[in-house]
Design a protein around this motif. Sequence first.
Motif, PDB file in Angstrom:
ATOM      1  N   ALA A 159     -25.518  34.548  24.667  1.00  0.00           N
ATOM      2  CA  ALA A 159     -25.207  33.809  25.904  1.00  0.00           C
ATOM      3  C   ALA A 159     -25.990  32.497  25.929  1.00  0.00           C
ATOM      4  O   ALA A 159     -25.459  31.447  26.294  1.00  0.00           O
ATOM      5  N   TYR A 162     -24.640  30.083  23.011  1.00  0.00           N
ATOM      6  CA  TYR A 162     -23.316  29.479  23.176  1.00  0.00           C
ATOM      7  C   TYR A 162     -23.128  28.830  24.548  1.00  0.00           C
ATOM      8  O   TYR A 162     -22.007  28.724  25.038  1.00  0.00           O
ATOM      9  N   ASP A 186     -22.562  34.108  31.184  1.00  0.00           N
ATOM     10  CA  ASP A 186     -22.983  32.735  30.903  1.00  0.00           C
ATOM     11  C   ASP A 186     -21.924  31.748  31.362  1.00  0.00           C
ATOM     12  O   ASP A 186     -20.778  32.117  31.598  1.00  0.00           O
ATOM     13  N   ARG A 189     -19.337  27.851  26.714  1.00  0.00           N
ATOM     14  CA  ARG A 189     -18.032  27.311  26.342  1.00  0.00           C
ATOM     15  C   ARG A 189     -16.917  28.346  26.327  1.00  0.00           C
ATOM     16  O   ARG A 189     -15.742  27.998  26.201  1.00  0.00           O
ATOM     17  N   ILE A 199     -13.724  39.493  18.223  1.00  0.00           N
ATOM     18  CA  ILE A 199     -15.135  39.116  18.100  1.00  0.00           C
ATOM     19  C   ILE A 199     -16.064  40.304  17.831  1.00  0.00           C
ATOM     20  O   ILE A 199     -17.190  40.120  17.414  1.00  0.00           O
ATOM     21  N   TYR A 204     -16.732  38.359  12.089  1.00  0.00           N
ATOM     22  CA  TYR A 204     -15.830  37.464  12.808  1.00  0.00           C
ATOM     23  C   TYR A 204     -16.605  36.436  13.621  1.00  0.00           C
ATOM     24  O   TYR A 204     -17.503  36.772  14.373  1.00  0.00           O
ATOM     25  N   VAL A 206     -15.837  32.665  15.862  1.00  0.00           N
ATOM     26  CA  VAL A 206     -14.825  31.729  16.333  1.00  0.00           C
ATOM     27  C   VAL A 206     -14.889  30.501  15.411  1.00  0.00           C
ATOM     28  O   VAL A 206     -15.970  30.112  14.968  1.00  0.00           O
ATOM     29  N   ASP A 209     -17.738  28.097  14.809  1.00  0.00           N
ATOM     30  CA  ASP A 209     -19.001  28.665  14.328  1.00  0.00           C
ATOM     31  C   ASP A 209     -18.929  29.011  12.857  1.00  0.00           C
ATOM     32  O   ASP A 209     -19.911  28.956  12.138  1.00  0.00           O
ATOM     33  N   THR A 217     -24.630  35.360  11.920  1.00  0.00           N
ATOM     34  CA  THR A 217     -24.028  36.013  10.761  1.00  0.00           C
ATOM     35  C   THR A 217     -22.637  36.539  11.086  1.00  0.00           C
ATOM     36  O   THR A 217     -21.892  36.894  10.178  1.00  0.00           O
ATOM     37  N   GLY A 218     -22.308  36.615  12.365  1.00  0.00           N
ATOM     38  CA  GLY A 218     -21.021  37.197  12.734  1.00  0.00           C
ATOM     39  C   GLY A 218     -21.070  38.723  12.740  1.00  0.00           C
ATOM     40  O   GLY A 218     -20.056  39.387  12.859  1.00  0.00           O
ATOM     41  N   LEU A 219     -22.291  39.270  12.622  1.00  0.00           N
ATOM     42  CA  LEU A 219     -22.415  40.738  12.618  1.00  0.00           C
ATOM     43  C   LEU A 219     -22.960  41.281  13.932  1.00  0.00           C
ATOM     44  O   LEU A 219     -22.836  42.466  14.232  1.00  0.00           O
ATOM     45  N   GLY A 220     -23.583  40.376  14.713  1.00  0.00           N
ATOM     46  CA  GLY A 220     -24.281  40.809  15.930  1.00  0.00           C
ATOM     47  C   GLY A 220     -23.434  41.657  16.863  1.00  0.00           C
ATOM     48  O   GLY A 220     -23.830  42.766  17.236  1.00  0.00           O
ATOM     49  N   LEU A 221     -22.245  41.162  17.209  1.00  0.00           N
ATOM     50  CA  LEU A 221     -21.433  41.880  18.192  1.00  0.00           C
ATOM     51  C   LEU A 221     -20.877  43.199  17.652  1.00  0.00           C
ATOM     52  O   LEU A 221     -20.689  44.145  18.412  1.00  0.00           O
ATOM     53  N   SER A 222     -20.632  43.258  16.328  1.00  0.00           N
ATOM     54  CA  SER A 222     -20.125  44.536  15.820  1.00  0.00           C
ATOM     55  C   SER A 222     -21.243  45.580  15.857  1.00  0.00           C
ATOM     56  O   SER A 222     -20.984  46.762  16.100  1.00  0.00           O
ATOM     57  N   PHE A 247     -20.111  39.648  29.310  1.00  0.00           N
ATOM     58  CA  PHE A 247     -20.123  40.873  28.502  1.00  0.00           C
ATOM     59  C   PHE A 247     -20.615  42.005  29.395  1.00  0.00           C
ATOM     60  O   PHE A 247     -21.666  41.892  30.018  1.00  0.00           O
TER      61      PHE A 247
HETATM   62  P1  ADP Z   1     -22.912  35.283  15.574  1.00  0.00           P
HETATM   63  O1  ADP Z   1     -23.991  35.709  14.669  1.00  0.00           O
HETATM   64  O2  ADP Z   1     -21.947  34.307  14.956  1.00  0.00           O
HETATM   65  O3  ADP Z   1     -23.384  34.885  16.931  1.00  0.00           O
HETATM   66  P2  ADP Z   1     -21.721  37.588  16.855  1.00  0.00           P
HETATM   67  O4  ADP Z   1     -21.097  38.800  16.240  1.00  0.00           O
HETATM   68  O5  ADP Z   1     -22.894  37.792  17.739  1.00  0.00           O
HETATM   69  O6  ADP Z   1     -22.030  36.616  15.665  1.00  0.00           O
HETATM   70  O7  ADP Z   1     -20.597  36.823  17.663  1.00  0.00           O
HETATM   71  C1  ADP Z   1     -19.330  36.586  17.054  1.00  0.00           C
HETATM   72  C2  ADP Z   1     -18.726  35.287  17.553  1.00  0.00           C
HETATM   73  O8  ADP Z   1     -18.341  35.446  18.924  1.00  0.00           O
HETATM   74  C3  ADP Z   1     -19.703  34.108  17.560  1.00  0.00           C
HETATM   75  O9  ADP Z   1     -19.688  33.446  16.326  1.00  0.00           O
HETATM   76  C4  ADP Z   1     -19.150  33.229  18.655  1.00  0.00           C
HETATM   77  O10 ADP Z   1     -18.095  32.438  18.137  1.00  0.00           O
HETATM   78  C5  ADP Z   1     -18.545  34.237  19.634  1.00  0.00           C
HETATM   79  N1  ADP Z   1     -19.429  34.527  20.793  1.00  0.00           N
HETATM   80  C6  ADP Z   1     -20.279  35.566  20.946  1.00  0.00           C
HETATM   81  N2  ADP Z   1     -20.898  35.539  22.135  1.00  0.00           N
HETATM   82  C7  ADP Z   1     -20.454  34.435  22.764  1.00  0.00           C
HETATM   83  C8  ADP Z   1     -20.697  33.842  24.051  1.00  0.00           C
HETATM   84  N3  ADP Z   1     -21.560  34.380  24.937  1.00  0.00           N
HETATM   85  N4  ADP Z   1     -20.024  32.695  24.356  1.00  0.00           N
HETATM   86  C9  ADP Z   1     -19.147  32.143  23.487  1.00  0.00           C
HETATM   87  N5  ADP Z   1     -18.861  32.652  22.260  1.00  0.00           N
HETATM   88  C10 ADP Z   1     -19.497  33.792  21.910  1.00  0.00           C
END
Ligand code: ADP
Length: 253
Positions: A159, A162, A186, A189, A199, A204, A206, A209, A217-222, A247
Amino acid sequence: ADTHLELDRAPTEVRDLAQAFNMMLGRLSAAWDQQRRFVSDVSHELRTPLTLVHGYLQSTLRRCNTLSEPQREGLEIAASEADRTIRMLQDLLDLARADGGHMRFHIERVPLKDMIVETVEMCLYPSDRVNVDIQATGFDARADRNRLKQVLINLIDNAVKYSEDDTVVKVRLKQEGEWAVIQICDRGRGIPTTDLTQIFEPFYRVDEDRSRATGGTGLGLSIVKTLVEGMRGKIKVQSKPGEGSIFTVSLPT
Ligand code: ADP
């Protein structure tokens, strides 16, 4: 008469089909296990030499005062990329473990108010950047304290990352029936609707990024999703491009 015959044969056909299906499922699951083990072994093996590389780079940067500016810059980039890759390997290890059901969760009663305040303080954001809004107090969630902390840090970090520095990230806590609901909101954007379903997939990011050389790394949310579901919770996201994202993590009380 033909139909009759068909019906007569049906049970055998269904049985055959079920057998074939089960066999395929068995093979698929074995392949899945193999892939998971492979990811986990490779991450583990790569982490040690990379940690060494990172260590040497850091100590050269610290000790060597004859480096030219371009040399120092080059080493700094190398060190930061090594660091990012180490984090990615750790994340991959975590994911492989959790996915294989090998991640242990120590579920206990967690007093959410204290834990949220403590986590936000620990992250040392500027005081006006992250705001905690607790609407109901005195209830606990059933969760793994450390894993939940990891989930919160990940979501709050995103949050903050981004959204612009002059906007506020809100962490809300409320009780909804049997659920403790934590929201990280947040005014950043936002996430395009077409990306929203993806996501939580590993790697993955966006578009914008994905092209950035450093950062996530794109792994955080998974990992966040795997951890929340491992604690029998739920996670969802709502977002409007240009306005911000919310979220929502719900945990059993
Ligand atoms: P990263 O390491 O790229 O942050 P995440 O798995 O945490 O990887 O998030 C995946 C993608 O989701 C990010 O690259 C970003 O594009 C998008 N994203 C995650 N959280 C947010 C947020 N709060 N606002 C906007 N985009 C977000």
